[in-house]
Design a protein around this motif. Structure first.
Motif, PDB file in Angstrom:
ATOM      1  N   ASP A  36       0.830  -1.383   0.073  1.00  0.00           N
ATOM      2  CA  ASP A  36       0.138   0.040   0.054  1.00  0.00           C
ATOM      3  C   ASP A  36       0.837   1.271  -0.009  1.00  0.00           C
ATOM      4  N   THR A  37       0.282   2.382  -0.292  1.00  0.00           N
ATOM      5  CA  THR A  37       1.036   3.726  -0.109  1.00  0.00           C
ATOM      6  C   THR A  37       0.973   4.033   1.265  1.00  0.00           C
ATOM      7  N   SER A  38       1.763   4.836   1.997  1.00  0.00           N
ATOM      8  CA  SER A  38       1.830   5.483   3.175  1.00  0.00           C
ATOM      9  C   SER A  38       1.436   6.836   3.392  1.00  0.00           C
ATOM     10  N   ASN A  39       0.898   7.321   4.369  1.00  0.00           N
ATOM     11  CA  ASN A  39       0.848   8.715   4.414  1.00  0.00           C
ATOM     12  C   ASN A  39       1.790   9.453   5.155  1.00  0.00           C
ATOM     13  N   MET A  40       2.939   8.690   5.419  1.00  0.00           N
ATOM     14  CA  MET A  40       4.187   9.286   6.029  1.00  0.00           C
ATOM     15  C   MET A  40       5.075   9.812   4.963  1.00  0.00           C
ATOM     16  N   ALA A  41       5.490  10.812   5.091  1.00  0.00           N
ATOM     17  CA  ALA A  41       6.523  11.574   4.151  1.00  0.00           C
ATOM     18  C   ALA A  41       7.709  10.698   3.914  1.00  0.00           C
ATOM     19  N   ARG A  42       8.112  10.454   2.551  1.00  0.00           N
ATOM     20  CA  ARG A  42       9.133   9.542   2.180  1.00  0.00           C
ATOM     21  C   ARG A  42      10.713   9.750   2.655  1.00  0.00           C
ATOM     22  N   THR A  43      10.815  10.119   3.906  1.00  0.00           N
ATOM     23  CA  THR A  43      12.108  10.196   4.347  1.00  0.00           C
ATOM     24  C   THR A  43      12.652   9.025   4.635  1.00  0.00           C
ATOM     25  N   ALA A  44      14.004   9.029   4.762  1.00  0.00           N
ATOM     26  CA  ALA A  44      14.633   7.601   5.005  1.00  0.00           C
ATOM     27  C   ALA A  44      14.593   7.379   6.619  1.00  0.00           C
ATOM     28  N   SER A  45      14.175   8.227   7.430  1.00  0.00           N
ATOM     29  CA  SER A  45      13.991   7.868   8.796  1.00  0.00           C
ATOM     30  C   SER A  45      12.490   7.023   8.912  1.00  0.00           C
ATOM     31  N   ASN A  46      11.594   7.818   8.248  1.00  0.00           N
ATOM     32  CA  ASN A  46      10.273   7.355   8.215  1.00  0.00           C
ATOM     33  C   ASN A  46      10.163   5.847   7.402  1.00  0.00           C
ATOM     34  N   MET A  47      11.007   5.718   6.446  1.00  0.00           N
ATOM     35  CA  MET A  47      10.860   4.526   5.840  1.00  0.00           C
ATOM     36  C   MET A  47      11.454   3.200   6.579  1.00  0.00           C
ATOM     37  N   ALA A  48      12.656   3.744   7.558  1.00  0.00           N
ATOM     38  CA  ALA A  48      13.314   2.748   8.456  1.00  0.00           C
ATOM     39  C   ALA A  48      12.125   2.408   9.541  1.00  0.00           C
ATOM     40  N   ALA A  49      11.379   3.253   9.986  1.00  0.00           N
ATOM     41  CA  ALA A  49      10.368   3.230  10.924  1.00  0.00           C
ATOM     42  C   ALA A  49       9.430   2.195  10.444  1.00  0.00           C
ATOM     43  N   GLU A  50       8.996   2.109   9.038  1.00  0.00           N
ATOM     44  CA  GLU A  50       8.103   1.442   8.737  1.00  0.00           C
ATOM     45  C   GLU A  50       8.670  -0.017   8.597  1.00  0.00           C
ATOM     46  N   LEU A  51      10.008  -0.236   8.349  1.00  0.00           N
ATOM     47  CA  LEU A  51      10.597  -1.505   8.290  1.00  0.00           C
ATOM     48  C   LEU A  51      10.581  -2.030   9.677  1.00  0.00           C
ATOM     49  N   ALA A  52      11.095  -1.244  10.691  1.00  0.00           N
ATOM     50  CA  ALA A  52      11.172  -1.637  12.092  1.00  0.00           C
ATOM     51  C   ALA A  52       9.503  -2.166  12.481  1.00  0.00           C
ATOM     52  N   GLU A  53       8.361  -1.548  12.010  1.00  0.00           N
ATOM     53  CA  GLU A  53       7.192  -1.915  12.332  1.00  0.00           C
ATOM     54  C   GLU A  53       6.928  -3.537  11.693  1.00  0.00           C
ATOM     55  N   LEU A  54       7.227  -3.298  10.343  1.00  0.00           N
ATOM     56  CA  LEU A  54       7.016  -4.756   9.595  1.00  0.00           C
ATOM     57  C   LEU A  54       7.826  -5.759  10.445  1.00  0.00           C
ATOM     58  N   LEU A  55       9.173  -5.604  10.834  1.00  0.00           N
ATOM     59  CA  LEU A  55       9.880  -6.667  11.502  1.00  0.00           C
ATOM     60  C   LEU A  55       8.995  -7.050  12.949  1.00  0.00           C
ATOM     61  N   SER A  56       8.636  -6.061  13.390  1.00  0.00           N
ATOM     62  CA  SER A  56       7.749  -6.214  14.555  1.00  0.00           C
ATOM     63  C   SER A  56       6.672  -6.861  14.497  1.00  0.00           C
ATOM     64  N   MET A  57       5.662  -6.377  13.501  1.00  0.00           N
ATOM     65  CA  MET A  57       4.570  -7.135  13.330  1.00  0.00           C
ATOM     66  C   MET A  57       4.575  -8.616  12.791  1.00  0.00           C
ATOM     67  N   ALA A  58       5.619  -9.084  12.059  1.00  0.00           N
ATOM     68  CA  ALA A  58       6.052 -10.313  11.612  1.00  0.00           C
ATOM     69  C   ALA A  58       6.718 -11.226  12.492  1.00  0.00           C
ATOM     70  N   HIS A  59       7.247 -10.500  13.658  1.00  0.00           N
ATOM     71  CA  HIS A  59       7.811 -11.186  14.997  1.00  0.00           C
ATOM     72  C   HIS A  59       9.135 -11.743  14.262  1.00  0.00           C
ATOM     73  N   ILE A  60       9.823 -10.893  13.433  1.00  0.00           N
ATOM     74  CA  ILE A  60      11.228 -11.518  12.942  1.00  0.00           C
ATOM     75  C   ILE A  60      12.028 -10.763  13.607  1.00  0.00           C
ATOM     76  N   ARG A  61      12.797 -11.505  14.649  1.00  0.00           N
ATOM     77  CA  ARG A  61      13.721 -10.742  15.676  1.00  0.00           C
ATOM     78  C   ARG A  61      15.325 -10.768  15.322  1.00  0.00           C
ATOM     79  N   PRO A  62      15.953  -9.662  15.918  1.00  0.00           N
ATOM     80  CA  PRO A  62      17.441  -9.823  15.656  1.00  0.00           C
ATOM     81  C   PRO A  62      18.085 -11.081  16.190  1.00  0.00           C
ATOM     82  N   PRO A  63      19.390 -11.269  15.812  1.00  0.00           N
ATOM     83  CA  PRO A  63      20.209 -10.504  14.956  1.00  0.00           C
ATOM     84  C   PRO A  63      19.977 -10.431  13.513  1.00  0.00           C
TER      85      PRO A  63
END
Length: 321
Positions: free
Chosen positions: A82-109
């Motif tokens: 989907d499209t996102s309503n967040m501005a397309r800064t690198a920081s915002n896109m990293a936040a979305e990636l972090a959310e994706l990893l969290s929601m899919a329960h893909i943990r570090p490392p």
């Protein structure tokens, strides 16, 4: 990851592609390949360049899948996401990636593999985790915070000289890529290019802002990865640009002044590519970090030299397990 922690479905399932809802109310299309994860093993997270979806990682995923679990995804506004309503800064896109990893329960490392503008995004992801969340980082002809200021890309001249050029034909990517015909066709599909053009404008408008925000974090001084290694693989953009300029001159496209301006840009690329790529090694204190010069023309080593990228990932994976 402790042996007593139960692994999630996304960490143990077979080959899978699905939309995953994230906190900011959009869905991101996530793909996984490779064996079920074992406790404490790193997994590979691929981040694409500007306006690109996950389908550029097909060949790399195929090479890695016999050995390590690898994830790639379509950023918001690309591919099946989907499209996102967040501005397309690198920081915002990293936040979305972090959310994706969290929601899919893909943990570090994680071992991150970042192409082009994805370099800024994974560096912003690094800022959101502790250093032990990463087993290493691989940069594939990646942008860093000084890239745009150093290169002074002449976007106006680009649009004049190369508006009707088949970039991938002229630079040899159509010939040299290592994807299947079907995979490459999916990359070149008209609807994919239309999506890319829309999201590219939004990302490009914030390149400077994203670069400045990352520079303020002073990661080259603080070396947040510690002893976790970094590999910086350079493509051969200067070689590709020379082929493009030769094609424009042969077709008498652009004025002599415009071609001269582009020639000056190519000289800046030649002079700065290795220093900019090598500087990324300063994220780490590891003696295993290294710079590698790709051998082919162009900006996409993961397409034309995927084994080169895969070998670096597997070295990091082998050192971490």
């Amino acid at each position: 990851m402790d042996d007593t922690i139960e692994l999630s479905e996304w960490e143990t399932c077979g080959e899978r592609d699905a939309l995953v809802p994230i906190i900011s109310s959009c869905r991101l299309f996530l793909s996984v390949r490779g064996p079920p994860r074992k406790a404490n093993q790193p997994v590979v997270i691929c981040e694409s360049g500007s306006a690109s979806g996950g389908n550029g990682w097909f060949t790399l995923a195929r090479l890695l899948a016999p050995h390590v679990r690898v994830y790639y995804y379509d950023r918001a506004g690309t591919g099946s996401s989907d499209t996102s309503n967040m501005a397309r800064t690198a920081s915002n896109m990293a936040a979305e990636l972090a959310e994706l990893l969290s929601m899919a329960h893909i943990r570090p490392p994680y071992i991150t593999v970042a192409h082009s503008y994805g370099g800024l995004i994974t560096r912003e992801l690094l800022a959101r985790f502790s250093s032990d969340a990463f087993a290493g980082m691989v940069f594939v002809d990646a942008v860093q915070e000084k890239t745009f200021e150093t290169l002074q890309i002449p976007y106006g001249v680009f649009s004049i000289l190369f508006e009707n050029m088949d970039f991938f034909e002229v630079t040899g990517h159509n010939r040299d890529h290592r994807l299947t015909p079907e995979e490459y066709a999916s990359l070149m599909a008209p609807d994919e290019n239309a999506k890319a053009n829309k999201i590219a404008e939004k990302e490009q408008a914030l390149f400077t802002e994203s670069s400045e925000a990352l520079e303020e974090k002073r990661q080259f001084e603080t070396q947040p990865l510690g002893q976790r290694p970094v590999t910086a693989i350079a493509g051969n953009c200067a070689g590709a640009y020379c082929l493009m300029l030769k094609d424009a001159a042969a077709r008498d496209i652009g004025s002599p002044e415009e071609r001269a301006e582009f020639e000056a840009f190519v000289k800046r690329v030649k002079a700065s590519t290795e220093p900019l790529q090598r500087e990324q090694l300063r994220l780490s204190t590891s003696a295993s970090s290294r710079f590698i010069q790709g051998g082919r023309n162009g900006h996409y080593p993961q397409w034309t030299e995927p084994q080169l990228v895969a070998d670096e990932v597997l070295l990091m994976f082998g050192a971490a397990v």
